[in-house]
Design a protein around this motif. Structure first.
Motif, PDB file in Angstrom:
ATOM      1  N   TYR A  69       0.838  -1.205   0.000  1.00  0.00           N
ATOM      2  CA  TYR A  69       0.000   0.000   0.000  1.00  0.00           C
ATOM      3  C   TYR A  69       0.871   1.251   0.000  1.00  0.00           C
ATOM      4  N   SER A  70       0.448   2.225  -0.815  1.00  0.00           N
ATOM      5  CA  SER A  70       1.156   3.495  -0.892  1.00  0.00           C
ATOM      6  C   SER A  70       0.296   4.624  -0.313  1.00  0.00           C
ATOM      7  N   ARG A  71      -0.905   4.791  -0.869  1.00  0.00           N
ATOM      8  CA  ARG A  71      -1.800   5.866  -0.429  1.00  0.00           C
ATOM      9  C   ARG A  71      -3.166   5.653  -1.067  1.00  0.00           C
ATOM     10  N   HIS A  72      -4.119   6.462  -0.695  1.00  0.00           N
ATOM     11  CA  HIS A  72      -5.441   6.426  -1.319  1.00  0.00           C
ATOM     12  C   HIS A  72      -6.049   7.830  -1.297  1.00  0.00           C
ATOM     13  N   GLU A  73      -7.013   8.028  -2.153  1.00  0.00           N
ATOM     14  CA  GLU A  73      -7.752   9.287  -2.177  1.00  0.00           C
ATOM     15  C   GLU A  73      -9.133   9.031  -2.758  1.00  0.00           C
ATOM     16  N   VAL A  74     -10.052   9.933  -2.439  1.00  0.00           N
ATOM     17  CA  VAL A  74     -11.406   9.848  -2.983  1.00  0.00           C
ATOM     18  C   VAL A  74     -11.504  10.854  -4.114  1.00  0.00           C
ATOM     19  N   GLY A  75     -12.061  10.421  -5.225  1.00  0.00           N
ATOM     20  CA  GLY A  75     -12.251  11.283  -6.385  1.00  0.00           C
ATOM     21  C   GLY A  75     -13.596  10.981  -7.018  1.00  0.00           C
ATOM     22  N   THR A  76     -13.718  11.309  -8.294  1.00  0.00           N
ATOM     23  CA  THR A  76     -14.962  11.028  -9.007  1.00  0.00           C
ATOM     24  C   THR A  76     -14.673  10.281 -10.294  1.00  0.00           C
ATOM     25  N   ASP A  77     -15.653   9.473 -10.704  1.00  0.00           N
ATOM     26  CA  ASP A  77     -15.521   8.746 -11.962  1.00  0.00           C
ATOM     27  C   ASP A  77     -16.016   9.627 -13.116  1.00  0.00           C
ATOM     28  N   TYR A  78     -16.125   9.061 -14.316  1.00  0.00           N
ATOM     29  CA  TYR A  78     -16.489   9.853 -15.493  1.00  0.00           C
ATOM     30  C   TYR A  78     -17.916  10.400 -15.417  1.00  0.00           C
ATOM     31  N   GLU A  79     -18.764   9.826 -14.549  1.00  0.00           N
ATOM     32  CA  GLU A  79     -20.134  10.309 -14.389  1.00  0.00           C
ATOM     33  C   GLU A  79     -20.277  11.274 -13.204  1.00  0.00           C
ATOM     34  N   GLY A  80     -19.185  11.525 -12.498  1.00  0.00           N
ATOM     35  CA  GLY A  80     -19.227  12.408 -11.343  1.00  0.00           C
ATOM     36  C   GLY A  80     -19.553  11.702 -10.032  1.00  0.00           C
ATOM     37  N   ASN A  81     -19.619  10.370 -10.053  1.00  0.00           N
ATOM     38  CA  ASN A  81     -19.899   9.594  -8.842  1.00  0.00           C
ATOM     39  C   ASN A  81     -18.618   9.385  -8.041  1.00  0.00           C
ATOM     40  N   PRO A  82     -18.724   9.266  -6.717  1.00  0.00           N
ATOM     41  CA  PRO A  82     -17.514   9.088  -5.903  1.00  0.00           C
ATOM     42  C   PRO A  82     -16.835   7.741  -6.167  1.00  0.00           C
ATOM     43  N   CYS A  83     -15.505   7.774  -6.144  1.00  0.00           N
ATOM     44  CA  CYS A  83     -14.738   6.546  -6.313  1.00  0.00           C
ATOM     45  C   CYS A  83     -13.463   6.615  -5.484  1.00  0.00           C
TER      46      CYS A  83
END
Length: 176
Positions: A69-83
């Motif tokens: 494991y290095s790191r993680h973050e929350v972002g959005t997919d191509y539809e704007g949903n959280p990923c």
């Protein structure tokens, strides 16, 4: 008359032999089952002694590779949903070139259900590294993205892509 008597005696003795053999066979089976169960329990105890305590972070030594494991973050997919963007370092310990895609399996679970892969629009080199082959002894940062149902914790599992055992490493990620 003598032949009939002899025949009856032979049949009776054969029945007694079969009955006697059948009883001891069941006893042997029961004893073997008990011995097998005891041996399996001993094997499990030995396996647990060999295992290191889980530190809660993915650091999985697979067959000829390592995933850390290095790191993680929350972002959005191509539809704007959280990923979830899950980053880890893949080290090839094989004697030939290999890719993480061919040897390792990284899964994410949320609320007890496996998360689907998320697709993003922006360019991310670590995501592109997932399919790249790397030479022996080389490490590369990889990113996999997973759709999120909500902001509850996510359990990550690392294991061999093809495995004949249940060897895996897990990590729980708290999202913010």
């Amino acid at each position: 008359m003598k032949k009939r008597l002899l025949t009856v005696l032979l049949v009776a003795s054969m029945c007694l032999c079969l009955t006697a053999c059948g009883g001891s066979s069941d006893d042997k089976k029961d004893n073997k089952k008990t011995e097998d169960t005891d041996a399996k329990k001993d094997d499990k105890k030995d396996d647990k002694k060999d295992e290191e305590p889980d530190d809660g972070i993915i650091n999985f030594d697979g067959k000829d590779y390592n995933v850390t494991y290095s790191r993680h973050e929350v972002g959005t997919d191509y539809e704007g949903n959280p990923c979830l963007f899950y980053y880890y370092n893949f080290t090839n310990n094989k004697s030939e070139a290999s890719s993480v895609m061919a040897v390792a399996m990284i899964k994410a679970f949320q609320n007890g259900v496996q998360c689907d892969s998320a697709y993003i629009l922006e360019e991310n080199e670590a995501i592109n590294n997932y399919m790249k082959e790397i030479q022996p002894g080389t490490s590369l940062e990889i990113c996999q993205t997973f759709k999120l149902a909500d902001m509850s914790e996510v359990t990550i599992e690392a294991s061999d892509f093809v495995s004949f055992d249940d060897k895996k490493d897990t990590q729980i990620i708290t999202l913010q």
